[in-house]
Design a protein around this motif. Structure first.
Motif, PDB file in Angstrom:
ATOM      1  N   GLY A 603      -9.140   9.863   3.569  1.00 21.37           N
ATOM      2  CA  GLY A 603     -10.837   9.481   3.535  1.00 21.37           C
ATOM      3  C   GLY A 603     -10.969   9.226   2.031  1.00 21.37           C
ATOM      4  N   SER A 604     -12.103   8.855   1.425  1.00 23.67           N
ATOM      5  CA  SER A 604     -12.558   8.530   0.203  1.00 23.67           C
ATOM      6  C   SER A 604     -11.481   7.315  -0.213  1.00 23.67           C
ATOM      7  N   SER A 605     -11.278   6.613   0.641  1.00 26.19           N
ATOM      8  CA  SER A 605     -10.428   5.144   0.227  1.00 26.19           C
ATOM      9  C   SER A 605     -11.108   4.309  -0.483  1.00 26.19           C
ATOM     10  N   SER A 606     -10.791   3.052  -0.607  1.00 20.67           N
ATOM     11  CA  SER A 606     -11.413   1.951  -1.364  1.00 20.67           C
ATOM     12  C   SER A 606     -11.277   0.719  -0.164  1.00 20.67           C
ATOM     13  N   SER A 607     -12.181  -0.124  -0.179  1.00 20.77           N
ATOM     14  CA  SER A 607     -11.806  -1.193   0.953  1.00 20.77           C
ATOM     15  C   SER A 607     -12.464  -2.595   0.475  1.00 20.77           C
ATOM     16  N   ALA A 608     -12.278  -3.557   1.031  1.00 21.05           N
ATOM     17  CA  ALA A 608     -12.796  -4.944   0.724  1.00 21.05           C
ATOM     18  C   ALA A 608     -12.126  -5.990   2.004  1.00 21.05           C
ATOM     19  N   LEU A 609     -13.197  -6.726   2.064  1.00 15.79           N
ATOM     20  CA  LEU A 609     -12.891  -7.574   3.286  1.00 15.79           C
ATOM     21  C   LEU A 609     -12.548  -9.027   2.639  1.00 15.79           C
ATOM     22  N   ILE A 610     -11.316  -9.493   2.995  1.00 17.85           N
ATOM     23  CA  ILE A 610     -10.806 -10.676   2.448  1.00 17.85           C
ATOM     24  C   ILE A 610     -10.285 -11.551   3.550  1.00 17.85           C
ATOM     25  N   GLY A 611     -10.914 -12.778   3.739  1.00 17.98           N
ATOM     26  CA  GLY A 611     -10.265 -13.644   4.747  1.00 17.98           C
ATOM     27  C   GLY A 611     -10.537 -13.180   6.087  1.00 17.98           C
ATOM     28  N   GLY A 612     -11.481 -12.381   6.390  1.00 18.11           N
ATOM     29  CA  GLY A 612     -11.663 -11.702   7.619  1.00 18.11           C
ATOM     30  C   GLY A 612     -10.908 -10.554   8.100  1.00 18.11           C
ATOM     31  N   GLN A 613      -9.979 -10.162   7.059  1.00 19.13           N
ATOM     32  CA  GLN A 613      -9.704  -8.875   7.244  1.00 19.13           C
ATOM     33  C   GLN A 613      -9.697  -7.970   6.110  1.00 19.13           C
ATOM     34  N   VAL A 614      -9.720  -6.491   6.612  1.00 19.95           N
ATOM     35  CA  VAL A 614     -10.136  -5.533   5.859  1.00 19.95           C
ATOM     36  C   VAL A 614      -8.611  -4.717   5.218  1.00 19.95           C
ATOM     37  N   TYR A 615      -8.903  -4.723   3.893  1.00 16.98           N
ATOM     38  CA  TYR A 615      -7.727  -4.216   2.812  1.00 16.98           C
ATOM     39  C   TYR A 615      -8.362  -2.472   2.600  1.00 16.98           C
ATOM     40  N   VAL A 616      -7.686  -1.637   3.009  1.00 16.87           N
ATOM     41  CA  VAL A 616      -7.887  -0.262   2.675  1.00 16.87           C
ATOM     42  C   VAL A 616      -6.862   0.196   1.740  1.00 16.87           C
ATOM     43  N   ALA A 617      -7.151   0.803   0.541  1.00 13.75           N
ATOM     44  CA  ALA A 617      -6.237   1.286  -0.291  1.00 13.75           C
ATOM     45  C   ALA A 617      -6.584   2.766  -0.914  1.00 13.75           C
TER      46      ALA A 617
END
Length: 842
Positions: A603-617
């Motif tokens: 939980g408390s991760s960071s994310s962004a949508l790039i090229g139709g896919q979601v990156y969660v870090a």
């Protein structure tokens, strides 16, 4: 309702029964206020409203309020009423209580509430908000008092404002050992407001006009209640705040659209002479450089109230009505004429699909928009919400999103601002001649969504408006008679205080789908929705609840659905952990489903949508921070694990420029490894999906500019106009925070120049927020107002404006080629989902 920690150090709590006598609930006392002379001097005007009989049952009453308090109400007839309440200077939460006891539908009672001069509730409609009569509504606002007085103004728009109760609750003052905040970088906040400027020499409405060369030109129109028409031309000069009389128009005209070609203003058709004048086919050209008029090529047919727009060298003219002299015999026309300004020849194009008059036309992005209007002379009952879009290449019309409220009478007050259509004032159905409106609306063609902005100071039909040097200028118009007002407003770099959310939430996550903003968070199990076109909410409880009601989710919108990733805490109903869960909300079906779990249960991760896919870090797994990164493919519900972060972070802010993942600040090992308040870090980490590599400001030899103030709790960053906005946050003892250890600061990063600048500070310092961008506006709803577990219902909107132009005196950064951090896992690994298809929640 927000749970507040309070102390007498900031003052004492004051509770006022507005319109009733003193009482107490559970030992909590309320003071009387049943007359100006029986209200401890707090009320400067207004009176006790006669209670409704028989007394209804009021739903949703929460102690220390009572049924009786909502039945007693304070009001004022056709005026505003004001409360001035003396307090000790310091931070407070102002909580207001309302209930609609009389009105039976939306739009029957509308008013504004101002706190310390700033509008905190705009176009407040009790029935629309509750969806019914006799339901308690509570709204609360944090405020810092520096003048020893809490000032509340209740401003009438439609029907008299009402109020049931006021609570003024001191917020906790932290121990004196807390470091004194340093001055906020970038200065204080700036709230959007309209200010009055020099009045027009002549009162008028139904005038024509346009802005160019630093001036607002106001032409013709009606000059009195008898609708006598003028040929006078005046110009407002913004730089000198003065009006100037110019050459009179050759004939007195109203209801004519205008277009601007270079330094020339075209006036096309209209109604000639006093009302009801005949429709005209004449075209007049005003040369603003020589202050002279000349005739242009006549229209193929006489029209009044038509739409006109310039696209390239072709002037398009369509719709409107024909009318005979002395008669209200309007006949709406669909004809669409096109004038080539170079040849002076008129041709025909595809007819307007919905013939109407009193409409407006705007050219934008190679197309022409026909907006609103009315049928014939029926101003009071036939306002149109239709928006048609003309494509000159295909010579066809299509539909765009309707106006939020059908409207006419805004041809000279609709303009293009930063690639969007702004509509100011106008007329809506009602009364004997239509009601004037104070709405300011913004259409975003990229999302096909209408947004509501702060209203103008008073109702206006047919004002004349323009954009001059980045400032909105609005003059004259019909406020149930001609007016001479001039108002100026500056949007870029300002904040707006919008109506509050229906429930207080913290550690927020959400997204925008069409014109709805959806939020979830700590403190409420509800899925909250907020309509951006009218700033209203149906209230909590109307939408399906997420199956795992934890907190500290991150979120993205994909394919018209809201995806929540991960979370902290356990679901209150099932007791199951929310870490690593993927929850998917479909607003069309109002249902939640589950996707494949994240590879790491964070939980408390960071994310962004790039090229139709979601990156969660990153994020928190158990009691410590992880540095893992994974990519989610919504199309096949699979995860792929990627190179880990150089430094694991939780409570960080992430965004993307469309190609790379940027993660700013956050907490982690050494400063907030678990879910505890800490000062956090200032690191900037950038992930390149194309190479599966990271860069960090902590890399040896790195030239990446770190976040100017280390912190966590910013929720997410926003990418706009080539820059990245990092807002708010919290700290344990970091510099520049509020006494509650929360930040108001807005830091803006330019990835091209690798530089930071300051934005306008947030009006309300908050952490655990989830800023969302639409239409060039950043919406910040909810979030904690004290470090650690706290929540609020605050909604504020930031107008960042265009990015500043590069300073030619500043040398271009000579950053060395960044060194990529070596990935721990060079080859991405795909996690096999438990279920390949998202599973429905039963």
């Amino acid at each position: 309702m927000t749970q507040l920690a309070t102390t007498s150090a900031a003052g004492t709590t004051i509770r006022i029964n507005a319109g009733g006598g003193a009482f107490s609930v559970g030992g909590v006392p309320w003071s009387q206020c049943f007359g100006v002379n029986a209200c401890s001097g707090w009320a400067s005007n207004g009176y006790l409203k006669t209670p409704v009989a028989p007394a209804p049952f009021i739903a949703n009453v929460v102690a220390p309020a009572s049924q009786a308090m909502y039945l007693n109400q304070w009001t004022a007839v056709e005026a505003l009423f004001t409360f001035n309440i003396t307090v000790t200077n310091g931070p407070y939460m102002v909580r207001l209580h309302f209930a609609e006891l009389e009105k039976t539908a939306a739009y029957q009672r509308i008013f504004d509430v101002r706190l310390e001069g700033a509008t905190v509730l705009a176009h407040f409609d009790l029935f629309a908000l509750a969806g019914t009569q006799n339901s308690a509504i509570v709204r609360e606002f944090p405020v810092e008092i520096t003048d020893s007085t809490v000032t509340l103004d209740f401003v009438r728009h439609r029907a008299d404002p009402t109020l049931s109760g006021i609570e003024i609750i001191p917020l906790e003052v932290l121990p004196t050992s807390t470091p004194t905040p340093t001055p906020l970088p970038g200065g204080g906040t700036s709230l959007f407001q309209w200010r009055s400027a020099a009045k027009a020499p002549i009162k008028r409405f139904e005038a024509l006009g346009a802005a160019l060369n630093g001036k607002l030109y106001v032409i013709g129109g009606f000059i009195n209640d008898a609708a006598q028409t003028s040929n006078v031309v005046e110009a407002y000069d913004l730089a000198s705040n003065t009006w100037q009389r110019l050459a009179d128009m050759p004939e007195a005209i109203s209801h004519a659209p205008v277009i601007v070609d270079g330094s020339t203003i075209y006036v096309l058709g209209g109604y000639v002479g006093d009302n009801p004048g005949p429709s005209s086919s004449r075209v007049w050209k005003f040369n603003t450089l020589t202050n002279s008029w000349s005739a242009g090529p006549d229209l193929p047919g006489g029209r009044g109230g038509a739409g006109a727009a310039l696209l390239g060298r072709n002037l398009h003219y369509f719709g409107g009505a024909t009318r005979s002299a002395g008669l209200f015999d309007e006949i709406d026309r669909a004809n669409h004429y096109v004038l080539n300004l170079d040849t002076g020849i008129w041709t025909s194009a595809a007819d307007l699909p919905n013939p109407r008059n009193h409409m407006v036309a705007v050219s934008l992005n190679g197309k022409i928009y026909a907006l609103g209007g009315q049928y014939t002379y029926l101003e009071e009952s036939t306002s149109q919400g239709q928006v048609d879009v003309y494509d000159p290449t295909a010579n066809t019309w299509s539909r765009a999103a309707n106006l939020p409220t059908p409207k006419s009478h805004m041809p000279a007050s609709t303009l293009v601002v930063d690639g969007r259509i702004m509509m100011i004032g106008g007329a809506i159905d009602g009364g004997s001649n239509g009601w004037a409106s104070d709405d300011v609306l913004l259409y975003d063609p990229a999302t096909n969504v209408w947004l509501q902005l702060p209203p103008i100071p008073a109702y206006r039909k047919t004002p004349v408006a323009g954009l001059i040097d980045g400032k909105l200028v609005v003059a004259t118009g019909g406020g149930y008679g001609p007016t001479d007002t001039t108002w100026i407003g500056t949007l870029p770099g300002t904040w707006e205080l919008a109506p509050a959310l229906p429930a207080a939430i913290g550690e927020v996550a959400g997204g925008i789908i069409n014109n709805q903003l959806y939020l979830v968070g700590e403190g409420s199990a509800q899925t909250l929705s907020y309509t951006l076109s009218d700033l209203t909410s149906p209230g909590p409880g109307g939408l399906a609840q997420r199956p795992f009601k934890g907190n500290h989710h991150t979120a993205e919108v994909v394919g018209g659905k809201l995806y929540l990733f991960g979370g902290l805490g356990n679901d209150a109903d099932s007791g199951l952990a929310t870490g690593g869960k993927v929850q998917i909300y479909d607003p069309l079906a109002n249902t939640w489903t589950l996707g494949a779990d994240m590879p790491f249960l964070a939980g408390s991760s960071s994310s962004a949508l790039i090229g139709g896919q979601v990156y969660v870090a990153g994020g928190i797994v158990g009691f410590s921070t992880t540095n893992r990164l994974a990519r989610y493919n919504p199309a096949d519900n699979t995860w792929t694990e990627l190179a880990p972060m150089p430094q694991g972070r939780n409570h960080a802010a992430a965004t993307t420029d469309g190609s790379q993942l940027y993660i700013f600040g956050g907490r982690g090992l050494g400063s907030g490894d678990g879910n505890t308040v800490a000062n956090g870090f200032d690191t900037l980490q950038i992930y390149n999906p194309a190479t599966n590599t990271w860069r960090s400001s902590l890399d040896i030899g790195s030239t990446l500019a770190p976040l100017p103030q280390a912190r966590g709790g910013m929720g997410r960053a926003v990418y706009h106009n080539g820059e990245m906005y990092v807002l708010g946050g919290e700290t344990q003892s970091g510099a520049g925070a509020t006494p509650q250890n929360v930040y108001r600061r807005v830091d803006i990063y330019n990835p091209t120049t690798n530089t930071w600048r300051f934005g306008t500070a947030m009006p309300t310092a908050r952490h655990g927020i989830f800023p969302l961008l639409i239409g060039g506006r950043i919406y910040v709803g909810g979030g904690g107002i004290q470090a650690g577990g706290s929540s609020s219902a605050v909604m504020e909107v930031y107008n960042p404006g265009p990015a500043p132009l590069p300073d030619p005196t500043t040398p271009t950064p000579t950053a060395a080629t960044p060194t990529a951090a070596t990935p721990t896992a060079a080859t991405p690994t795909t996690a096999t989902p438990t279920a390949a298809t998202p599973t429905a929640v039963t």
